[in-house]
Every structure is written in C-alpha cells, then in structure tokens.
Write a protein that holds these residues in place. Structure first.
Motif, mmCIF file in Angstrom:
data_model
loop_
_atom_site.group_PDB
_atom_site.id
_atom_site.type_symbol
_atom_site.label_atom_id
_atom_site.label_comp_id
_atom_site.label_asym_id
_atom_site.label_seq_id
_atom_site.Cartn_x
_atom_site.Cartn_y
_atom_site.Cartn_z
ATOM 1 N N HIS A 147 24.844 27.021 27.244
ATOM 2 C CA HIS A 147 24.576 26.061 26.160
ATOM 3 C C HIS A 147 25.095 26.574 24.818
ATOM 4 O O HIS A 147 24.378 26.604 23.820
ATOM 5 C CB HIS A 147 23.076 25.755 26.072
ATOM 6 N N ARG A 148 26.366 26.941 24.816
ATOM 7 C CA ARG A 148 26.995 27.407 23.587
ATOM 8 C C ARG A 148 27.748 26.254 22.932
ATOM 9 O O ARG A 148 27.867 25.158 23.491
ATOM 10 C CB ARG A 148 27.925 28.580 23.893
ATOM 11 N N ASN A 149 28.276 26.512 21.731
ATOM 12 C CA ASN A 149 28.934 25.426 20.997
ATOM 13 C C ASN A 149 30.300 25.098 21.593
ATOM 14 O O ASN A 149 30.787 25.764 22.511
ATOM 15 C CB ASN A 149 29.057 25.783 19.511
ATOM 16 N N ALA A 150 30.932 24.068 21.037
ATOM 17 C CA ALA A 150 32.185 23.561 21.601
ATOM 18 C C ALA A 150 33.293 24.603 21.547
ATOM 19 O O ALA A 150 34.081 24.743 22.496
ATOM 20 C CB ALA A 150 32.606 22.293 20.857
ATOM 21 N N THR A 151 33.377 25.349 20.458
ATOM 22 C CA THR A 151 34.443 26.348 20.324
ATOM 23 C C THR A 151 34.303 27.446 21.371
ATOM 24 O O THR A 151 35.290 27.851 22.012
ATOM 25 C CB THR A 151 34.409 26.959 18.911
ATOM 26 N N GLU A 152 33.083 27.924 21.567
ATOM 27 C CA GLU A 152 32.857 28.974 22.567
ATOM 28 C C GLU A 152 33.132 28.456 23.976
ATOM 29 O O GLU A 152 33.694 29.166 24.820
ATOM 30 C CB GLU A 152 31.417 29.483 22.464
ATOM 31 N N ASN A 153 32.752 27.213 24.236
ATOM 32 C CA ASN A 153 33.024 26.641 25.560
ATOM 33 C C ASN A 153 34.520 26.526 25.819
ATOM 34 O O ASN A 153 34.995 26.770 26.934
ATOM 35 C CB ASN A 153 32.372 25.264 25.678
ATOM 36 N N LYS A 154 35.275 26.146 24.785
ATOM 37 C CA LYS A 154 36.719 26.007 24.965
ATOM 38 C C LYS A 154 37.362 27.359 25.256
ATOM 39 O O LYS A 154 38.267 27.467 26.102
ATOM 40 C CB LYS A 154 37.342 25.383 23.714
ATOM 41 N N ILE A 155 36.915 28.403 24.565
ATOM 42 C CA ILE A 155 37.473 29.741 24.791
ATOM 43 C C ILE A 155 37.289 30.160 26.247
ATOM 44 O O ILE A 155 38.193 30.756 26.859
ATOM 45 C CB ILE A 155 36.807 30.756 23.832
ATOM 46 N N GLN A 156 36.132 29.835 26.799
ATOM 47 C CA GLN A 156 35.872 30.201 28.191
ATOM 48 C C GLN A 156 36.646 29.305 29.164
ATOM 49 O O GLN A 156 37.200 29.781 30.160
ATOM 50 C CB GLN A 156 34.365 30.101 28.475
ATOM 51 N N LEU A 157 36.700 28.010 28.862
ATOM 52 C CA LEU A 157 37.365 27.078 29.781
ATOM 53 C C LEU A 157 38.864 27.313 29.866
ATOM 54 O O LEU A 157 39.456 27.240 30.947
ATOM 55 C CB LEU A 157 37.095 25.634 29.337
ATOM 56 N N ILE A 158 39.491 27.579 28.719
ATOM 57 C CA ILE A 158 40.947 27.687 28.707
ATOM 58 C C ILE A 158 41.436 28.927 29.447
ATOM 59 O O ILE A 158 42.633 29.079 29.704
ATOM 60 C CB ILE A 158 41.460 27.670 27.252
ATOM 61 N N GLU A 159 40.524 29.802 29.804
ATOM 62 C CA GLU A 159 40.894 30.936 30.649
ATOM 63 C C GLU A 159 41.102 30.502 32.095
ATOM 64 O O GLU A 159 41.728 31.219 32.874
ATOM 65 C CB GLU A 159 39.803 32.013 30.588
ATOM 66 N N ARG A 160 40.593 29.322 32.446
ATOM 67 C CA ARG A 160 40.673 28.876 33.843
ATOM 68 C C ARG A 160 41.418 27.558 34.012
ATOM 69 O O ARG A 160 42.182 27.376 34.941
ATOM 70 C CB ARG A 160 39.264 28.712 34.428
ATOM 71 N N VAL A 161 41.159 26.609 33.079
ATOM 72 C CA VAL A 161 41.720 25.259 33.233
ATOM 73 C C VAL A 161 42.247 24.778 31.885
ATOM 74 O O VAL A 161 41.958 25.354 30.829
ATOM 75 C CB VAL A 161 40.653 24.268 33.757
ATOM 76 N N TYR A 162 43.016 23.664 31.958
ATOM 77 C CA TYR A 162 43.495 23.035 30.725
ATOM 78 C C TYR A 162 43.647 21.539 30.946
ATOM 79 O O TYR A 162 44.003 21.071 32.032
ATOM 80 C CB TYR A 162 44.838 23.615 30.276
ATOM 81 N N PHE A 163 43.368 20.788 29.859
ATOM 82 C CA PHE A 163 43.654 19.357 29.796
ATOM 83 C C PHE A 163 43.755 18.984 28.318
ATOM 84 O O PHE A 163 43.170 19.649 27.449
ATOM 85 C CB PHE A 163 42.575 18.526 30.505
ATOM 86 N N PRO A 164 44.509 17.937 27.980
ATOM 87 C CA PRO A 164 44.706 17.570 26.568
ATOM 88 C C PRO A 164 43.395 17.163 25.890
ATOM 89 O O PRO A 164 42.438 16.750 26.542
ATOM 90 C CB PRO A 164 45.685 16.393 26.637
ATOM 91 N N LYS A 165 43.389 17.290 24.569
ATOM 92 C CA LYS A 165 42.224 16.949 23.738
ATOM 93 C C LYS A 165 40.973 17.665 24.229
ATOM 94 O O LYS A 165 39.876 17.108 24.272
ATOM 95 C CB LYS A 165 42.001 15.438 23.713
ATOM 96 N N MET A 166 41.164 18.881 24.583
ATOM 97 C CA MET A 166 40.103 19.673 25.191
ATOM 98 C C MET A 166 38.911 19.844 24.243
ATOM 99 O O MET A 166 37.756 19.611 24.610
ATOM 100 C CB MET A 166 40.680 21.038 25.580
ATOM 101 N N HIS A 167 39.200 20.233 23.013
ATOM 102 C CA HIS A 167 38.115 20.529 22.069
ATOM 103 C C HIS A 167 37.302 19.276 21.752
ATOM 104 O O HIS A 167 36.064 19.328 21.680
ATOM 105 C CB HIS A 167 38.692 21.123 20.783
ATOM 106 N N ALA A 168 37.976 18.141 21.549
ATOM 107 C CA ALA A 168 37.268 16.903 21.215
ATOM 108 C C ALA A 168 36.354 16.467 22.353
ATOM 109 O O ALA A 168 35.214 16.030 22.128
ATOM 110 C CB ALA A 168 38.272 15.805 20.887
ATOM 111 N N LYS A 169 36.831 16.586 23.582
ATOM 112 C CA LYS A 169 36.016 16.186 24.730
ATOM 113 C C LYS A 169 34.824 17.122 24.912
ATOM 114 O O LYS A 169 33.714 16.674 25.227
ATOM 115 C CB LYS A 169 36.878 16.164 25.992
ATOM 116 N N ILE A 170 35.051 18.405 24.700
ATOM 117 C CA ILE A 170 33.939 19.359 24.813
ATOM 118 C C ILE A 170 32.898 19.078 23.733
ATOM 119 O O ILE A 170 31.689 19.066 23.992
ATOM 120 C CB ILE A 170 34.464 20.804 24.700
ATOM 121 N N LYS A 171 33.366 18.831 22.524
ATOM 122 C CA LYS A 171 32.455 18.582 21.406
ATOM 123 C C LYS A 171 31.600 17.344 21.649
ATOM 124 O O LYS A 171 30.405 17.318 21.339
ATOM 125 C CB LYS A 171 33.271 18.421 20.121
ATOM 126 N N LYS A 172 32.204 16.313 22.228
ATOM 127 C CA LYS A 172 31.468 15.079 22.501
ATOM 128 C C LYS A 172 30.342 15.317 23.501
ATOM 129 O O LYS A 172 29.215 14.840 23.325
ATOM 130 C CB LYS A 172 32.437 14.023 23.028
#
Length: 418
Positions: A147-172
C-alpha cells in the motif's frame, strides 16, 4: 579500441528520461548514455542481435510504440551505419538494445554520424502488458503488497512489466484504495468551512462552561453568551490529584452548578423586566398624536407689545450683498421677521429693527438703494431690491420650466391640479 574499452568500463549514467540532445553532446567522450529504464519505455526500439542468418521483424507493441528486431551474422561499421540510418527516428527518443561488443562499434561511429539523434542504450527488457485487465491486476497486486504511493509502485512494477501511461493508471487505482483512505492520514486535508455560531435571544440560552486546573485548584467557569457576563467563577479547593481521582466527590461541583442555574434565572428575570420596560416605552411613543400633513399650519406669531421684540433675532439675519442666488431665501426671512412686528410700525422699536435689516444690505445691493434714493420703508426697500434681483423672466418661460419639475412620481403640473 581504447576509447571503446574506456566507454564500456565507465559508461555515462543518466537519472531520467528527460536528458536533452544538448546534454548528450556535452557528455564525456560524446557517447550514447545508458538508461536506467527498460527499452520498453521508448517509442522507437531497436534490437541488434547476432544470428545464423539475416532477418528482420517489426512489431507494434502499443500504439505509436515501434519495435525493430534485427538479426545479422556480423555487424561491420558500414552495416551499422546503414541500419541505424534506416531505423532511427529523429522525432523521438530511440532505445537501443544490443551486446556490449556491438555497442562499442556504435560508440565509435556515433559522434560523427548520429550525434543529432536522441539515443539511449537500454540493458534490459521487461514484459509488455497489453491487456487493460491484466494491467489493472498487476497494479493491484503490487499496491496491495505494501500500500505504497503511485511513484513507489511504478518503480517496483517497471522492474517486471511495462505499459503506456503507467503512472496515471497506478495513481488512479491508488486513489481508490479503501485501505489507504481509512488507514492513512491525508497530508493535504481540505480545510473545514467555519460557520457563524448561533446568536442567543435571551440570557441563559447559551452558556459556555469550562473546568480547568490552575496551581492547586480546580476552577469552574461559566460565561453567558448573551450578556458576555461571568455569572459564576467558583474555585473548588481540591488538589489536582484528588480532583482527577476516580472517587472524587462531585458534590461541590453539583452545588456550584445549582448556584449557576439560579444566577442564570436571575439574569433571565432581569432581562424580561428590561424588555417589558422597553415595550411600555414603545407603546407610549405610539400613543403620541401625530397631526396629519394636510392639517398642519404655519406658525405666524404677531407681536403687539414692544417688550416682546428681541432685536438680537434681527441681528442674526444673514447679510445680502447682491448675490441673486441667495436673494429669494434672504427676502423670505426678512419679510417674515418684519411682518411679525408690523403692528408696531409707528413705534421706535420697529424703526430700530428696520435699521438692523438695512445694515444687513451691503455691497452692490446697498449701492443700488443709495443710487435710487430709496426711502426708509421696509416695503419700499424690498420693492427696489425685487426689481433688481427677483426673477424677471417672462411668465411663459417660468411656466415652461415648471413643467419639467416633478413632485414625487408625478409632474408638478399634474400634482397641483389634484
């Protein structure tokens, strides 16, 4: 090859995707920077691989994301120049993935041939998640882990997967997390609107009570909001320790609350008396007889005794110095004063009053009377002044001017014809 070996041993690092072409040109040895992100984030991706035979594969992983996969048996300098000129896109950042041996060759030809292109060397490639439901699942799995913030989640996710507009979707999705809303405090809470407190209508309707400790005493205070008075401020002579104890005897507090209630009742009774007194005064004012406007008459006193004449009143009359704008008012005041003592016209007091009036005529007006030899008579004096200072315009002009006047909402002419 010394330059290439040095570049591979100490490659320049960048911290973000926002480095400009200008910073690339001024970096050490003018070499292609190495990106921390996977090659998936680039709009134009070029893979240079070694294979048993030549082949080329083109993929559109996401809309506007192009991927070129090139296999060659060997990469010569001329072949690299031809391939890069063909597949590099000057309008976007280009991601390049290859072996360090091939990268070394590219670094040698880069300054002279491709320094105007924005190129990043990406060491890794991650999984492309194209399905939106899978994207949401990846985000939820990562977010629910800590349950971390969007920026921290993106840092972890981009180590494994990628898709466009990643940060905006995570933040939502993070904003909609029920656990985060309930368990985490808001760092930027909205400020509550402060409303006006109710206004009491009589004493005792709203009373502010407070109990506080000071020194070795417990104090009970009460403030009446209507009168702003303190009807009670008694001190309970107990130490703070005994006051806060569970077996504290509240009898003293009860007694003071009873006294407070009695004080408030007295204040309320006094207030009711004041209100009643005010209502009586209002009724007395309403009983005063008011004379209707159409029944009102002007006060026209007549003085028939010399002892009643006050010459100081005549001395208080204003001066008339020939100003035509002030003549009408001055004439009315003087006429009213002189007609008050008209019955004494043959008496010395009348002559004294007229002399005072004449001394009030000064300047060009006094010169006018002297030039015409005006006799010492009030009406003769007034007539001479009327000829010089009264409104001498023709009657039809005055009548026409009266039509433009109004009385209330009606023209003056209609008002006078009622």
């Amino acid at each position: 090859m010394n330059v290439v070996a040095d570049a591979l041993s100490r490659p320049p690092q960048i911290n973000s995707m926002t480095a400009t072409a200008h910073s690339d040109d001024t970096s050490s040895h003018h070499l292609i920077p190495i990106a921390n992100e996977p090659i998936n984030v680039f709009k134009n991706q070029i893979f240079l691989k070694l294979g048993q035979k030549q082949s080329y594969e083109f993929q559109i992983v996401f809309p506007t994301f192009h991927r070129h996969i090139i296999y060659e048996t060997d990469y010569t300098e001329a072949k690299l120049i031809a391939i890069l000129k063909k597949y590099l896109n000057p309008s976007v950042k280009n991601g390049l993935n290859t072996t360090e041996h091939i990268l070394g060759k590219i670094q040698e030809i880069y300054p002279e041939n491709f320094s105007n292109y924005r190129i990043r060397f990406a060491r890794k490639i991650v999984k492309d998640v194209t399905d939106e439901s899978d994207q949401e699942k990846e985000i939820l799995n990562e977010h629910q882990r800590a349950h971390r913030n969007a920026t921290e989640n993106k840092i972890q996710l981009i180590e494994r997967v990628y898709f466009p507009k990643m940060h905006a979707k995570i933040k939502k999705i993070v904003k909609q997390c029920k656990t985060c809303k309930e368990q985490k405090y808001d760092r930027h809470p909205s400020k509550p609107l402060l409303n006006e407190t109710p206004i009491p209508e009589y004493p005792g309707q709203i009373v502010h009570l407070d109990i506080y400790l000071t020194n070795q005493n417990t104090v009970l205070t009460a403030i009446d909001k209507f009168s702003k008075n303190r009807p009670l401020e008694q001190i309970i002579k107990e130490s703070p320790e005994s006051t806060m104890a569970q077996n504290f005897d509240v009898s003293l507090l009860v007694q003071q609350m009873a006294a407070l209630q009695a004080t408030i009742e007295n204040m309320r009774t006094e207030h009711q008396k004041q209100v009643q007194n005010l209502e009586d005064q209002i009724r007395q004012v309403q009983q005063v007889q008011i004379i209707p406007e159409n029944q009102r008459v002007a006060i026209e006193p007549k003085i028939v005794n010399e002892s009643q004449v006050k010459l100081d009143v005549f001395k208080s009359l204003p001066v008339f110095d020939g100003n035509i704008n002030s003549y009408r008012i001055w004439r009315e005041d003087v006429t009213r004063m002189m007609e008050t003592i008209s019955d004494l016209s043959g008496q010395p007091i009348y002559a004294q009053a007229l002399q005072i009036v004449k001394t009030k005529i000064q300047g060009s007006a006094a010169q006018l009377l002297a030039n015409h030899g005006t006799i010492f008579n009030f009406y003769a004096i007034r007539d001479r002044l009327d000829k010089a200072y009264a409104d001498t315009r023709p009657l039809y002009v005055l009548q026409d001017e009266m039509k433009s006047c109004s009385q209330g909402r009606k023209p003056y002419q209609n008002f006078m014809m009622r």
